[in-house]
Scaffold this motif. Sequence first.
Motif, PDB file in Angstrom:
ATOM      1  N   ALA A 114     -17.687  -4.617  71.032  1.00  0.00           N
ATOM      2  CA  ALA A 114     -18.634  -3.550  71.327  1.00  0.00           C
ATOM      3  C   ALA A 114     -19.075  -3.543  72.785  1.00  0.00           C
ATOM      4  CB  ALA A 114     -19.850  -3.679  70.412  1.00  0.00           C
ATOM      5  N   ASP A 115     -18.724  -4.589  73.549  1.00  0.00           N
ATOM      6  CA  ASP A 115     -19.095  -4.656  74.955  1.00  0.00           C
ATOM      7  C   ASP A 115     -18.043  -4.065  75.886  1.00  0.00           C
ATOM      8  OD1 ASP A 115     -21.563  -5.902  74.479  1.00  0.00           O
ATOM      9  OD2 ASP A 115     -20.621  -7.879  74.381  1.00  0.00           O
ATOM     10  N   LEU A 164     -21.502   0.567  65.531  1.00  0.00           N
ATOM     11  CA  LEU A 164     -22.678   0.296  64.721  1.00  0.00           C
ATOM     12  C   LEU A 164     -22.668  -1.148  64.248  1.00  0.00           C
ATOM     13  CD1 LEU A 164     -22.735   3.531  62.529  1.00  0.00           C
ATOM     14  CD2 LEU A 164     -24.003   3.076  64.644  1.00  0.00           C
ATOM     15  N   PRO A 165     -23.828  -1.740  64.053  1.00  0.00           N
ATOM     16  CA  PRO A 165     -23.858  -3.110  63.538  1.00  0.00           C
ATOM     17  C   PRO A 165     -23.361  -3.153  62.103  1.00  0.00           C
ATOM     18  CG  PRO A 165     -26.075  -2.198  63.647  1.00  0.00           C
ATOM     19  CD  PRO A 165     -25.176  -1.214  64.326  1.00  0.00           C
ATOM     20  N   SER A 166     -22.487  -4.097  61.817  1.00  0.00           N
ATOM     21  CA  SER A 166     -21.958  -4.235  60.469  1.00  0.00           C
ATOM     22  C   SER A 166     -22.945  -4.990  59.602  1.00  0.00           C
ATOM     23  CB  SER A 166     -20.621  -4.979  60.506  1.00  0.00           C
ATOM     24  OG  SER A 166     -20.131  -5.207  59.206  1.00  0.00           O
ATOM     25  N   GLU A 203     -21.994 -10.595  59.565  1.00  0.00           N
ATOM     26  CA  GLU A 203     -21.865 -11.136  60.912  1.00  0.00           C
ATOM     27  C   GLU A 203     -20.397 -11.407  61.254  1.00  0.00           C
ATOM     28  OE1 GLU A 203     -24.256 -14.606  61.135  1.00  0.00           O
ATOM     29  OE2 GLU A 203     -26.141 -13.540  60.770  1.00  0.00           O
ATOM     30  N   ASP A 237     -18.264  -9.649  63.402  1.00  0.00           N
ATOM     31  CA  ASP A 237     -17.339  -8.529  63.487  1.00  0.00           C
ATOM     32  C   ASP A 237     -17.035  -8.135  64.931  1.00  0.00           C
ATOM     33  OD1 ASP A 237     -17.027  -8.322  60.766  1.00  0.00           O
ATOM     34  OD2 ASP A 237     -18.694  -6.929  60.524  1.00  0.00           O
ATOM     35  N   SER A 238     -17.050  -9.083  65.848  1.00  0.00           N
ATOM     36  CA  SER A 238     -16.948  -8.769  67.265  1.00  0.00           C
ATOM     37  C   SER A 238     -15.539  -8.886  67.834  1.00  0.00           C
ATOM     38  CB  SER A 238     -17.887  -9.678  68.062  1.00  0.00           C
ATOM     39  OG  SER A 238     -17.538 -11.038  67.864  1.00  0.00           O
ATOM     40  N   LEU A 282     -17.933   1.766  62.472  1.00  0.00           N
ATOM     41  CA  LEU A 282     -18.584   0.699  61.712  1.00  0.00           C
ATOM     42  C   LEU A 282     -17.524  -0.346  61.378  1.00  0.00           C
ATOM     43  CD1 LEU A 282     -21.108  -0.375  60.238  1.00  0.00           C
ATOM     44  CD2 LEU A 282     -20.391   0.980  58.244  1.00  0.00           C
TER      45      LEU A 282
END
Length: 427
Positions: A69-70, A79-81, A84, A86-87, A124
């Motif tokens: 996401a960065d 969106l935040p999943s 935890e 999921d990066s 997502l």
Amino acid sequence: MSFSPLRLLRCVVVLVMVSVLVAVAGPAHATEPIRPMQWYLDAWKIDEVWKISRGQGITVALIDSGVNADHADLRGQVLPSAKEGDSDTQGKGHGTSMAALIAGTGKGVAGQGVYGIAPEAKVLPYQVPFNMGVLGMGAMIDAINAAAESSAKIINVSMGSAADPGLAQAIALAQSRGKLVIAGVGNLETPVSGGRAYPAAYPGVLGVSSFDRSGTFWSGSYQGDWVSISAPGVDIVSACNGPTGYCKGSGTSNSTALASGVAALVWSQHPDWTANQVIKVLIDSANKPSDGSGLDNMLGYGGISPRRALGWTGDPGPPDVNPLVGKRGDPPAAPASASASPSAAPSAVSAAPAPADSPAPAQAAPSNSGGSSINLIATGAIIGGVIVIAALTVVVLRGRRRPPPAAPGAGGEVPYAYYPPPPSREP
């Protein structure tokens, strides 16, 4: 441009093979503008499309390796999943690539980065965790089940596997919740057991194959009765986790993500439609195979067209009838038995007219075997492919080898190879 050698992981596995559907790829230079390499955006006259819809209000659940996401092209888009991790730290950037093709903002490389088809849609992510380059079917099933209960309208699955009862149930659950499931039909370089890729072959799933910049069916894509539509998949550039942040490659993963982006545009324009109606308009408005059949096993109902879909004035059909069920993929409530169709001459589709200063699009070669032709234009470049599975023993090998076909029979041990994306080369 030279290509760095790839490290292959090969392991003996049981159960089912899950493959991320992008072929081996090469690096792109981060100092070069990326947007001009996105040839399909020019072919689709995307600036005109965005005057009608940019995907606002639509969330796409991405079943993949996670998302960075960065990345400059994805900040604010992810969106935040609900869970935890999921990066996209383990997936080598495949999920990041798919996310950028769907909803990238192009803010990287001084505003010349990757633009997604639906830059106002959101992604997502549901990460399918990797362990030494291997992932399990159970993880993918769990991710789809979670996405089925989420706020996402579209579920993108740029993966394929052999049939699995749990996977079938997860897809059925998602469809019962009104989700539009879009999946890649598979790459020949990463064969699936039985030669039929799931979830693309399950009833009602929009299975996506690939075509190249000339509009011709990509020879590396599976073909069969589970192909519902086709989208650009060759020479696609997208975000990734390499040093430059961008990679280039080919595969039905790319096509799947681009089709999800187009679906987001249509659903944003018609928020009162159901998934079934979005599917019907996508296949009805597609650029049809030029042999006049309107349907074949290479391009399905034709090449997806955002401009035609957004301008479609035909009947979207009944909200509770999926137009693919009984026509593409497995019959309802019946196990899969057919294998991929025999090879035929490359098929092609008629795409939107090229911009005035573009070269004339190439035509597919004439054929006496029923192949067809579509015209599209091009210029450009996504990330390396991956095969993944539930594993027992892992052996690390060097060199590039194509895995042999999977052994027949459920539960048998099958050879497996994992293709990590190539490193992006610094300028």
